[in-house]
Scaffold this motif. Structure first.
Motif, PDB file in Angstrom:
ATOM      1  N   ASN A 118      -3.346  14.968  -1.775  1.00 32.42           N
ATOM      2  CA  ASN A 118      -3.793  13.613  -1.674  1.00 32.42           C
ATOM      3  C   ASN A 118      -4.373  13.123  -3.126  1.00 32.42           C
ATOM      4  O   ASN A 118      -3.899  11.935  -3.581  1.00 32.42           O
ATOM      5  CB  ASN A 118      -5.195  13.623  -0.873  1.00 32.42           C
ATOM      6  CG  ASN A 118      -5.003  14.051   0.759  1.00 32.42           C
ATOM      7  OD1 ASN A 118      -3.875  13.533   1.074  1.00 32.42           O
ATOM      8  ND2 ASN A 118      -5.679  14.488   1.323  1.00 32.42           N
ATOM      9  N   ALA A 119      -5.012  14.191  -4.324  1.00 32.38           N
ATOM     10  CA  ALA A 119      -5.473  13.729  -5.424  1.00 32.38           C
ATOM     11  C   ALA A 119      -4.079  13.414  -6.120  1.00 32.38           C
ATOM     12  O   ALA A 119      -3.873  12.408  -6.976  1.00 32.38           O
ATOM     13  CB  ALA A 119      -5.913  14.965  -6.028  1.00 32.38           C
ATOM     14  N   ILE A 120      -2.967  14.465  -5.944  1.00 33.68           N
ATOM     15  CA  ILE A 120      -1.852  14.070  -6.691  1.00 33.68           C
ATOM     16  C   ILE A 120      -0.976  12.675  -6.334  1.00 33.68           C
ATOM     17  O   ILE A 120      -0.484  11.972  -7.380  1.00 33.68           O
ATOM     18  CB  ILE A 120      -0.787  15.168  -6.639  1.00 33.68           C
ATOM     19  CG1 ILE A 120      -1.131  16.447  -7.285  1.00 33.68           C
ATOM     20  CG2 ILE A 120       0.703  14.963  -7.089  1.00 33.68           C
ATOM     21  CD1 ILE A 120      -0.302  17.817  -6.807  1.00 33.68           C
ATOM     22  N   GLY A 121      -0.980  12.529  -4.952  1.00 32.86           N
ATOM     23  CA  GLY A 121      -0.610  11.062  -4.423  1.00 32.86           C
ATOM     24  C   GLY A 121      -1.416   9.910  -4.681  1.00 32.86           C
ATOM     25  O   GLY A 121      -0.677   8.904  -5.376  1.00 32.86           O
ATOM     26  N   GLN A 122      -2.720  10.040  -5.135  1.00 31.93           N
ATOM     27  CA  GLN A 122      -3.621   8.847  -5.650  1.00 31.93           C
ATOM     28  C   GLN A 122      -3.361   8.924  -7.052  1.00 31.93           C
ATOM     29  O   GLN A 122      -3.142   7.612  -7.505  1.00 31.93           O
ATOM     30  CB  GLN A 122      -5.084   9.299  -5.043  1.00 31.93           C
ATOM     31  CG  GLN A 122      -5.823   8.176  -5.660  1.00 31.93           C
ATOM     32  CD  GLN A 122      -5.366   7.157  -4.589  1.00 31.93           C
ATOM     33  OE1 GLN A 122      -5.695   7.242  -3.624  1.00 31.93           O
ATOM     34  NE2 GLN A 122      -5.961   5.742  -5.385  1.00 31.93           N
ATOM     35  N   GLN A 123      -2.911   9.670  -7.766  1.00 34.65           N
ATOM     36  CA  GLN A 123      -2.687   9.803  -8.971  1.00 34.65           C
ATOM     37  C   GLN A 123      -1.392   9.151  -9.360  1.00 34.65           C
ATOM     38  O   GLN A 123      -1.528   8.124 -10.337  1.00 34.65           O
ATOM     39  CB  GLN A 123      -2.807  11.262  -9.880  1.00 34.65           C
ATOM     40  CG  GLN A 123      -3.976  11.822 -10.097  1.00 34.65           C
ATOM     41  CD  GLN A 123      -4.178  12.977 -10.683  1.00 34.65           C
ATOM     42  OE1 GLN A 123      -3.141  13.742 -10.854  1.00 34.65           O
ATOM     43  NE2 GLN A 123      -5.390  13.637 -10.866  1.00 34.65           N
ATOM     44  N   ALA A 124      -0.413   9.553  -8.673  1.00 33.54           N
ATOM     45  CA  ALA A 124       0.941   8.779  -8.799  1.00 33.54           C
ATOM     46  C   ALA A 124       0.791   7.392  -8.286  1.00 33.54           C
ATOM     47  O   ALA A 124       1.532   6.479  -9.172  1.00 33.54           O
ATOM     48  CB  ALA A 124       2.021   9.709  -7.657  1.00 33.54           C
ATOM     49  N   ASN A 125      -0.061   7.099  -7.336  1.00 40.50           N
ATOM     50  CA  ASN A 125      -0.153   5.750  -6.829  1.00 40.50           C
ATOM     51  C   ASN A 125      -1.083   4.922  -8.043  1.00 40.50           C
ATOM     52  O   ASN A 125      -0.386   3.753  -8.357  1.00 40.50           O
ATOM     53  CB  ASN A 125      -0.954   5.470  -5.519  1.00 40.50           C
ATOM     54  CG  ASN A 125      -0.908   3.994  -5.148  1.00 40.50           C
ATOM     55  OD1 ASN A 125       0.029   3.376  -5.463  1.00 40.50           O
ATOM     56  ND2 ASN A 125      -1.707   3.969  -4.215  1.00 40.50           N
ATOM     57  N   ASP A 126      -1.768   5.517  -8.641  1.00 43.62           N
ATOM     58  CA  ASP A 126      -2.653   4.633  -9.650  1.00 43.62           C
ATOM     59  C   ASP A 126      -1.754   4.581 -10.946  1.00 43.62           C
ATOM     60  O   ASP A 126      -1.814   3.715 -11.629  1.00 43.62           O
ATOM     61  CB  ASP A 126      -3.839   5.636 -10.147  1.00 43.62           C
ATOM     62  CG  ASP A 126      -5.000   5.713  -8.925  1.00 43.62           C
ATOM     63  OD1 ASP A 126      -4.659   4.721  -8.098  1.00 43.62           O
ATOM     64  OD2 ASP A 126      -5.851   6.445  -8.963  1.00 43.62           O
ATOM     65  N   ALA A 127      -0.874   5.749 -11.259  1.00 47.37           N
ATOM     66  CA  ALA A 127       0.069   5.707 -12.406  1.00 47.37           C
ATOM     67  C   ALA A 127       0.944   4.579 -12.180  1.00 47.37           C
ATOM     68  O   ALA A 127       1.312   3.829 -12.967  1.00 47.37           O
ATOM     69  CB  ALA A 127       0.608   7.143 -12.807  1.00 47.37           C
ATOM     70  N   ALA A 128       1.634   4.430 -11.015  1.00 51.88           N
ATOM     71  CA  ALA A 128       2.501   3.453 -10.678  1.00 51.88           C
ATOM     72  C   ALA A 128       1.980   1.978 -11.041  1.00 51.88           C
ATOM     73  O   ALA A 128       2.563   1.053 -11.397  1.00 51.88           O
ATOM     74  CB  ALA A 128       3.226   3.636  -9.243  1.00 51.88           C
ATOM     75  N   LYS A 129       0.678   1.871 -10.292  1.00 53.32           N
ATOM     76  CA  LYS A 129      -0.036   0.621 -10.391  1.00 53.32           C
ATOM     77  C   LYS A 129      -0.241   0.415 -11.725  1.00 53.32           C
ATOM     78  O   LYS A 129      -0.107  -0.621 -12.212  1.00 53.32           O
ATOM     79  CB  LYS A 129      -1.241   0.749  -9.680  1.00 53.32           C
ATOM     80  CG  LYS A 129      -1.104   0.623  -8.114  1.00 53.32           C
ATOM     81  CD  LYS A 129      -2.484   0.604  -7.505  1.00 53.32           C
ATOM     82  CE  LYS A 129      -2.420   0.584  -6.071  1.00 53.32           C
ATOM     83  NZ  LYS A 129      -3.638   0.314  -5.251  1.00 53.32           N
ATOM     84  N   ALA A 130      -0.639   1.298 -12.525  1.00 51.24           N
ATOM     85  CA  ALA A 130      -0.887   1.139 -14.049  1.00 51.24           C
ATOM     86  C   ALA A 130       0.393   0.733 -14.796  1.00 51.24           C
ATOM     87  O   ALA A 130       0.280  -0.244 -15.780  1.00 51.24           O
ATOM     88  CB  ALA A 130      -1.587   2.260 -14.623  1.00 51.24           C
ATOM     89  N   GLU A 131       1.489   1.448 -14.501  1.00 53.98           N
ATOM     90  CA  GLU A 131       2.571   0.997 -14.938  1.00 53.98           C
ATOM     91  C   GLU A 131       3.309  -0.248 -14.658  1.00 53.98           C
ATOM     92  O   GLU A 131       3.796  -1.052 -15.426  1.00 53.98           O
ATOM     93  CB  GLU A 131       3.784   2.183 -14.831  1.00 53.98           C
ATOM     94  CG  GLU A 131       3.697   3.397 -15.477  1.00 53.98           C
ATOM     95  CD  GLU A 131       4.547   4.615 -14.697  1.00 53.98           C
ATOM     96  OE1 GLU A 131       5.436   4.074 -14.066  1.00 53.98           O
ATOM     97  OE2 GLU A 131       4.492   5.626 -15.284  1.00 53.98           O
ATOM     98  N   ALA A 132       3.105  -0.708 -13.497  1.00 54.40           N
ATOM     99  CA  ALA A 132       3.537  -1.935 -13.112  1.00 54.40           C
ATOM    100  C   ALA A 132       2.637  -3.089 -13.612  1.00 54.40           C
ATOM    101  O   ALA A 132       3.238  -4.223 -14.158  1.00 54.40           O
ATOM    102  CB  ALA A 132       3.312  -2.193 -11.566  1.00 54.40           C
ATOM    103  N   GLU A 133       1.338  -2.743 -13.697  1.00 53.73           N
ATOM    104  CA  GLU A 133       0.426  -3.838 -14.436  1.00 53.73           C
ATOM    105  C   GLU A 133       0.834  -3.961 -15.839  1.00 53.73           C
ATOM    106  O   GLU A 133       0.931  -5.055 -16.387  1.00 53.73           O
ATOM    107  CB  GLU A 133      -1.139  -3.397 -14.446  1.00 53.73           C
ATOM    108  CG  GLU A 133      -1.970  -4.350 -14.769  1.00 53.73           C
ATOM    109  CD  GLU A 133      -1.990  -5.532 -13.922  1.00 53.73           C
ATOM    110  OE1 GLU A 133      -2.472  -6.576 -14.566  1.00 53.73           O
ATOM    111  OE2 GLU A 133      -1.550  -5.576 -12.697  1.00 53.73           O
TER     112      GLU A 133
END
Length: 199
Positions: A118-133
């Protein structure tokens, strides 16, 4: 030797003189005295005391044999079996404890793995959001820069056009004055007239 009375009567030989053999007489031709009538020895009351004595001795010996030989062996076998059963129960309890510990460790590792996933998925999600932003901001910055450059070019073009419009207006006004009046007006007068109209 035990002989029934009927058999004794039938087998009693007759001797010379016409009488049957009695106690003290001997069988003819053998010299063995005739047997007397008697009771079977185990049922003879006269032998009861000796029988009881030998019964007590035999029972005592049998009891000692059971107590000293048989019972210790049986008791030893029972003790060995009890010890083996106790060891087996202890071994089974130890194995059950180990199995419970293994199950608990597996469940703990599974929970930790789920948490990490779950932590890895959340980190990946946050990283994807940060990259998109970041990409969005980069695109917006590029668009803002291009828009600024376009506005600057438009302003430059507008300023140049306005300058050319002024020149064209002055040239046109000078040509109109010459055509209408027939004389030439000074550039300063024409520029002042154009500026006053442009205001």
């Amino acid at each position: 030797m035990f002989v029934t009375s009927a058999f004794a009567q039938e087998s009693a030989p007759t001797v010379e003189g016409g009488h049957t053999g009695t106690e003290g007489d001997t069988h003819s031709g053998t010299g063995v005295p005739a047997e007397t009538h008697g009771v079977f020895p185990p049922f003879d009351p006269a032998t009861f005391p000796s029988q009881l004595l030998w019964l007590a001795i035999t029972f005592g010996l049998f009891y000692l044999f059971l107590k000293k030989v048989v019972m210790p062996r049986v008791g030893g076998i029972i003790d060995v079996r009890n010890d083996r059963i106790t060891q087996d129960l202890d071994h089974a309890a130890r194995l059950k404890g180990e199995a419970d510990a293994a199950v608990a460790a597996y469940e703990q590792e599974l929970a930790e793995a789920k948490t990490k996933a779950n932590a890895i998925g959340q980190q990946a999600n946050d990283a994807a959001k940060a990259e998109a932003e970041a990409a969005r901001k980069k695109v917006e910055a590029a668009l803002d820069q291009k828009l600024g450059e376009a506005e600057a070019r438009i302003s430059t073009i507008k300023a140049n056009a306005m300058k050319e419009v002024g020149t064209i207006a002055e040239d046109t006004a000078s040509a109109i004055v010459e055509a209408l009046v027939g004389g030439k007006a000074s550039k300063a007068e024409i520029a002042a007239a154009v500026k006053s109209v442009a205001r």
